[in-house]
Write an enzyme that holds these catalytic residues in place. Sequence first.
Site, PDB file in Angstrom:
ATOM      1  CE1 TYR A   1     -74.968 -12.445 -29.437  1.00 35.99           C
ATOM      2  CE2 TYR A   1     -74.933 -12.595 -31.833  1.00 35.99           C
ATOM      3  CZ  TYR A   1     -75.461 -12.977 -30.614  1.00 35.99           C
ATOM      4  OH  TYR A   1     -76.457 -13.913 -30.572  1.00 35.99           O
TER       5      TYR A   1
ATOM      6  CG  HIS B   1     -79.725 -10.064 -23.436  1.00 35.42           C
ATOM      7  ND1 HIS B   1     -78.480 -10.490 -23.063  1.00 35.42           N
ATOM      8  CD2 HIS B   1     -80.192 -11.003 -24.299  1.00 35.42           C
ATOM      9  CE1 HIS B   1     -78.194 -11.641 -23.674  1.00 35.42           C
ATOM     10  NE2 HIS B   1     -79.216 -11.959 -24.443  1.00 35.42           N
TER      11      HIS B   1
ATOM     12  CG  ASP C   1     -74.719 -11.734 -25.461  1.00 33.51           C
ATOM     13  OD1 ASP C   1     -74.166 -12.448 -24.608  1.00 33.51           O
ATOM     14  OD2 ASP C   1     -75.802 -12.037 -26.002  1.00 33.51           O
TER      15      ASP C   1
END
Length: 429
Positions: free
Chosen positions: A118, A238, A151
């Site tokens: 992330y 998302h 991500d």
Amino acid sequence: MNGAFARSNSSSGGSSQDKWMLLNQLMRQGRIAILALQETHYTELQAERLNGLFEGLMRVYVSPDPVSPTAARGVAFAVNLRIMRDDSVAINVHVPGRAMTLSLKRRRGSRLTVLNVYAPNVMAESVAFWNQIRQRAGEPNWVRPDLLLGDFNIVEDASDRAPARTDNSAAVQALQALLIKLGLVDGWRSRNGVARLFSYHQISSGSQSRIDRIYVSGATLSMSHSWDIRSSGIPTDHCLVSVAIADYNEPVKGLGRWRLPGALLIDNVFLTEAQKLGFEILEKVCPEGHQGREAQWRLHAYKVGVLTAARARAKKLISKWDRRLVALRKDISAVLKNLAIPAEERSAEAAILRDEESRLEQKRFQSCRDNMMIRDKIDGETISPYWLKSNGSAAVQEPIYELQVPTVPACNLILICFGLTKKLRYGTC
């Protein structure tokens, strides 16, 4: 995940509900073995309580943010114990709250390593983050990942944003340096060429991007297919990004026998057709060559007729939601490919369709959850097959290699998905 809790749109009155409950449902329905998640906002103590709640069904491994564990960042893996054994998994945290690795034991001693990240939003922090991972990759005990997913909060190419624009060059170069060191490539881009599809939609600005990606090694890419980006059905901005990967060490498993969907057993149209077929076959004259075996011939003819009718009826009983979702995904792809439309209009129209797809997916997901709650209220406290299955720990089936024919090539599928829920799923081919 964007936090561990979400507002529900169900008949419960919009009360807050734990997203982990929704994820457990998603894992069960989708036969998902591993989910990799970002922005979990979950502590290790909360994970222990969750593991106690889902004992025998799911196990969660979290890496919380060391500063604000319940308010920012956090990455995690969830293991579906209905499908795989817990002792086949090894976890290694590289950057608390930002990066962790799951090593999955596969058949006959091989392993699959997945690095879940992330990345920071601030570009200066993003550069430092990728450089830190690259330094860790040079350590003696580092295990090179087969997949890098998560991500990334940046894109390598301007076409992965709408409106198109380039990201901070220093951050992109730091990421690319890591990818070169690890020998990884963007699998979705490699398979789809110049196609455009986005995994994140920022509602405030209307912009879209493909910041959720899966990078794979060359060997893994050669065994991959079915790359996809779609809505998850869970409250998030998302999408799910997925890929199927073949495991050639897995014994060959057949598709099994086709069986009647449960919905047909209460469908009056199909039941009437089945009864009509029975009367028609009883009146038919048995063909030559079947004398003395009329009963067997009639049974076979009836089974073939019912099977044909069942398959035809099952196609018509597909949920309207499912048909609409398929149509929406085709429309989104068509809009993004239509270069005759100006770029801004193309992006705006695709965003509208994507929002509709997300709402419809969440509505279908919540409807299934409501039905499960009703079933649980009716049969949850009754000793029945439903109660036994709900409260028992499913034993993971291990193949018997001695039964395998040596000359038959082996192939089984692993599906890795992520987005809101970055996940890894087993299937069979």
